[in-house]
Design a protein around this motif. Sequence first.
Motif, PDB file in Angstrom:
ATOM      1  N   THR A 621       0.583  -1.054   0.108  1.00 36.22           N
ATOM      2  CA  THR A 621       0.134   0.190   0.056  1.00 36.22           C
ATOM      3  C   THR A 621       0.812   1.353   0.000  1.00 36.22           C
ATOM      4  OG1 THR A 621      -1.641  -1.164   1.247  1.00 36.22           O
ATOM      5  CG2 THR A 621      -1.942   1.142   1.151  1.00 36.22           C
ATOM      6  N   LEU A 622       1.841   1.375   0.719  1.00 37.21           N
ATOM      7  CA  LEU A 622       2.794   2.277   0.652  1.00 37.21           C
ATOM      8  C   LEU A 622       3.322   2.565  -0.795  1.00 37.21           C
ATOM      9  CD1 LEU A 622       5.051   2.050   3.909  1.00 37.21           C
ATOM     10  CD2 LEU A 622       3.861   4.014   3.076  1.00 37.21           C
ATOM     11  N   GLY A 623       3.526   1.496  -1.259  1.00 35.88           N
ATOM     12  CA  GLY A 623       4.314   1.779  -2.857  1.00 35.88           C
ATOM     13  C   GLY A 623       2.978   2.409  -3.682  1.00 35.88           C
ATOM     14  N   LEU A 624       1.846   2.347  -3.562  1.00 31.99           N
ATOM     15  CA  LEU A 624       0.827   3.149  -4.119  1.00 31.99           C
ATOM     16  C   LEU A 624       0.674   4.377  -4.228  1.00 31.99           C
ATOM     17  CD1 LEU A 624      -2.122   0.199  -3.897  1.00 31.99           C
ATOM     18  CD2 LEU A 624      -0.457   0.518  -5.653  1.00 31.99           C
ATOM     19  N   LYS A 627       4.411   9.606  -5.660  1.00 33.57           N
ATOM     20  CA  LYS A 627       5.694  10.298  -5.114  1.00 33.57           C
ATOM     21  C   LYS A 627       5.254  11.873  -5.380  1.00 33.57           C
ATOM     22  CE  LYS A 627       7.739   6.893  -3.498  1.00 33.57           C
ATOM     23  NZ  LYS A 627       6.866   5.754  -3.685  1.00 33.57           N
ATOM     24  N   PRO A 628       5.703  12.711  -4.575  1.00 32.66           N
ATOM     25  CA  PRO A 628       5.569  14.300  -4.679  1.00 32.66           C
ATOM     26  C   PRO A 628       6.212  14.588  -5.938  1.00 32.66           C
ATOM     27  CG  PRO A 628       6.780  14.033  -2.908  1.00 32.66           C
ATOM     28  CD  PRO A 628       6.211  12.557  -3.232  1.00 32.66           C
ATOM     29  N   GLU A 629       5.928  15.329  -6.806  1.00 36.19           N
ATOM     30  CA  GLU A 629       6.447  15.819  -8.211  1.00 36.19           C
ATOM     31  C   GLU A 629       7.196  17.026  -7.816  1.00 36.19           C
ATOM     32  OE1 GLU A 629       3.429  16.681 -11.210  1.00 36.19           O
ATOM     33  OE2 GLU A 629       2.745  14.602 -11.241  1.00 36.19           O
ATOM     34  N   THR A 630       8.581  16.855  -8.220  1.00 39.98           N
ATOM     35  CA  THR A 630       9.360  17.970  -7.945  1.00 39.98           C
ATOM     36  C   THR A 630       9.872  18.392  -9.574  1.00 39.98           C
ATOM     37  OG1 THR A 630      11.150  16.688  -7.944  1.00 39.98           O
ATOM     38  CG2 THR A 630      10.261  17.282  -5.926  1.00 39.98           C
ATOM     39  N   SER A 631       9.715  19.882  -9.655  1.00 36.40           N
ATOM     40  CA  SER A 631      10.175  20.374 -10.897  1.00 36.40           C
ATOM     41  C   SER A 631      11.594  20.612 -10.851  1.00 36.40           C
ATOM     42  CB  SER A 631       9.250  21.736 -11.275  1.00 36.40           C
ATOM     43  OG  SER A 631       9.620  22.682  -9.932  1.00 36.40           O
ATOM     44  N   ALA A 632      12.445  20.214 -12.285  1.00 33.70           N
ATOM     45  CA  ALA A 632      13.772  20.446 -12.117  1.00 33.70           C
ATOM     46  C   ALA A 632      14.046  21.950 -12.453  1.00 33.70           C
ATOM     47  CB  ALA A 632      14.220  19.688 -13.426  1.00 33.70           C
ATOM     48  N   VAL A 633      14.639  22.587 -11.207  1.00 32.89           N
ATOM     49  CA  VAL A 633      14.972  24.031 -11.514  1.00 32.89           C
ATOM     50  C   VAL A 633      16.543  24.187 -11.450  1.00 32.89           C
ATOM     51  CG1 VAL A 633      14.872  26.297 -10.392  1.00 32.89           C
ATOM     52  CG2 VAL A 633      12.955  24.598 -10.332  1.00 32.89           C
TER      53      VAL A 633
END
Length: 903
Positions: A621-624, A627-633
């Motif tokens: 369940t943790l794997g579902l 992940k928070p999306e992080t923009s490449a800056v």
Amino acid sequence: MTQQHLLKLAMQGNTEAIETLINELLQPQGITAKVGSQQSSLYVALAAANVPKQQLLVPLIYQKILHWHVEYFQTAKIYAAAWGESSPAWQEEVLLSDAKSKNNDFVETNSDMLKDGGEKIDDSPDIKSMERTSGNLRIGDNVLQIGLPNGNVVKQGVSAPPCRWQPRPTPILSLPKTFPLLIGRLPQIKSAIAFSKEKHSVEFFGSPGLGKSSLLWHLGYYFQSQSRFSDGVVGFNTHYESVSDILQGLFDIFYESEKGCKPTLSEIQQALRNKQILVFLDDQNLSSDEVGDLIKTLPNITFIIASTEQRLSQTGQSLRLPGLTNRDGLTLVSHELKRSLTPEERTAFDALYLRFEGHPWLLQLTAIAMRQGVGTLAEILIKLQLADSNNWLVKQILASLSSPQLAVVAALASVGGAGLLIPQIAALSGVRETADVLASLAELKLVQAENDTFTGNGYYRYSVTSSLIDALPPEWDLETLRLRSFNYFIGWAQKSRNINSINTINTINNLLFSETDAIMTTLAWGVKSQQWAQVLSMVQTVETPIALARRWGLWEQLLKWGLQASEKLSDDATTAYILHQLGTRSFCLNDYTSAQEYLNRSLKIRQSLADTQGMEITSYTLGLIPKPETSAVVTPPKNSIPQTFKLQTSKLIYPKIRISSATLIPLTMVGAVGLTGYYLILQPKSSTTSQIPVKSTSPIPPTSKSVAVKPVSFSREKFNFGNQSIDIKNQQLFLTIINPNTTSLEVGKIKPIGKQADFEVNLDDCSNPITSNEICKLAIIFNPLTTGKHQATLPVTDSQGKIIKQIPIEGVATAPTLPFIPETNLPAPTSEVEEVLPTPKAKEFPRIRRTKIQPQVIPRESTSTTPESSPQVTPTESPTPLPTETPGLQPTPETTPEVMDTP
């Protein structure tokens, strides 16, 4: 004929035996029954001097028929009327054929619950050893498997058709309580009607016992009869449902869901967005913020709320409910005594009224105490002045009850006001003739009843008010009674879980969910008293049925109580399980932050316990969790210059320019002269704030000529209804408005002048606003509720909101003309019943012959006429209630006192 022989004949379907048994039960109360049959239907016709009470008699007769094992008939049709009436005052049909099969598991589960003063309870908190009734729920893109030994499992990407919702036919009328008698409260009724017209929510708040529930359900049945809300009128009176549970409940009322589907919040909002619904919330345990969130979530739905504290602050109108007026309090006491007060009693009543501040429940207790022989009104007043508190009244009334009555009150008080069925009350109290005892307590206003939404078909749930519970004397030892009830429901729930029948899962889940109020009340007490082992046992038994019932607010509360209990008991395995449950619930609700926190805590404990299977499903369940999306800056180096800019600047050549001081001075002078000339000659004189011309965006081209405003035509300057009797409804005066101008006009809301302004505006034949060259025909309706002068104004404004005309409205409401009643039509009432009811024939309704004439009624002023058939409020205009000792006089405005909810 012996009683045993009668019961044997009744079991075989003999109507004469059934009639004899019912009359043995009811004739001491002045009610005569006639029983007949038609095919597979049993007919029971009831007659008395006053209309028998439906709320008490239907469940009583129904339970007796089941108790006598009358299995020949499929249905029972119960009618009632007063002597001399040609048609029944009420009728109700109950099913007998499926009653035993539908509730057999329930009844058997409740029998043999209390043995030797206690129950055998499996208090082992080992979850893996429990047999669970699992099921699946689809919510959004996820399918949740609920009730598995190691915890819920979330499945994604399952190839299954999307959930579909089928609308139910409207309007839907779902009010849990029967219509109560209401005395007074006319200002509050008028306020609720006025706010509902504007689709504004309103709240009545005040201390327990003021009659908030009676007012609420009285309004509910009034609005239900008016059909003002096209989609329906519904009510909620459970005490532990959260905002999400109320939303789910509303959705279930108006939509039929496919099996195993739970709508998301956005789907509920979308489904209920355009519904015209009036929702009643009776004393919900919601905070002010939660009430605000509920109303903001469904902004088009109107709520009327009753609560002990003010919770509706910014999203509606909140009104404090005061005590009754002196006149209304006098009417209430006279109604309970079924007679008027003597002049000496009036003096004592006035003193009691001031002491109680018009509190209706205390005034009602006073009348009950007089009926129970506690003392006269003057004696009760003296004893109250010597007592420590007003609870002395309750103590005296309880002292006058029989042992079975006291046992039933104790059983109901032990569950904190939750409603119980008759088999449960019998198990907790040990009283056999529970239905008879409940009927007597309801007559004393100590017990209230309402239809059971789960079992239905004549089943009622009985409860006592919180006011009575709070007033019980200390010697009752409520804590011991509550412990007994807590253990009873734990044992009941465990036995219900092990029922062996067809459709076992549905049977168990429905049975457990039906007792939500009692279970949550007793669990809350168990947490407060730190009964951790019992709390955990109950949570483990009922959390799956509550989750499958889609009440996830209750489910969360249960899990948190269970988590608290498992931590107190140092039960790590159960703690990990409950944390996993909380995590999967949060995941399906898209609350990924909470889901990750719960699941990480669960995984850590399961790793310490080397629980391989538990670790596997928690890690899965943790794997579902997305992940928070992080923009490449990309951060450029300090003092760096973009390459493109470097390429461009590298090709620039800056020539060296040298200017001597002799050349600079003449150039400066020329620039100054040019700038001065610009300001003196070229600057636009019409603008002082901006030098940049702005193109006009107005659709009307600028013109130097002013547009002539033509006068608006009004067909009348004033609305004057003159003198109008309050029993005349929907008197109308019309107004025609002609707008000859290019700008629009708007008819505003009626503005009252003074306290009385019972006018309404009808714009059905008028589009508002009134556009250019349009003719509007409107009507003003006068429906006075009280006598006296009524005044108001009707404003008409232009497109800028400026009032161009105030049209006065006035009318004088007068008392209705008294009808002439010939003396020959009103003989004195007889004391004996001359004839009995005939046996109903085939295709013929059992009728009641005229055998007794009701006493003469002296007409008097009515003050309860409202617009659109206003709710029936007991009039209280007569300052002195009429005596009943003399034949031919009526004691109170109501001919027959009906069952009234204990305020």
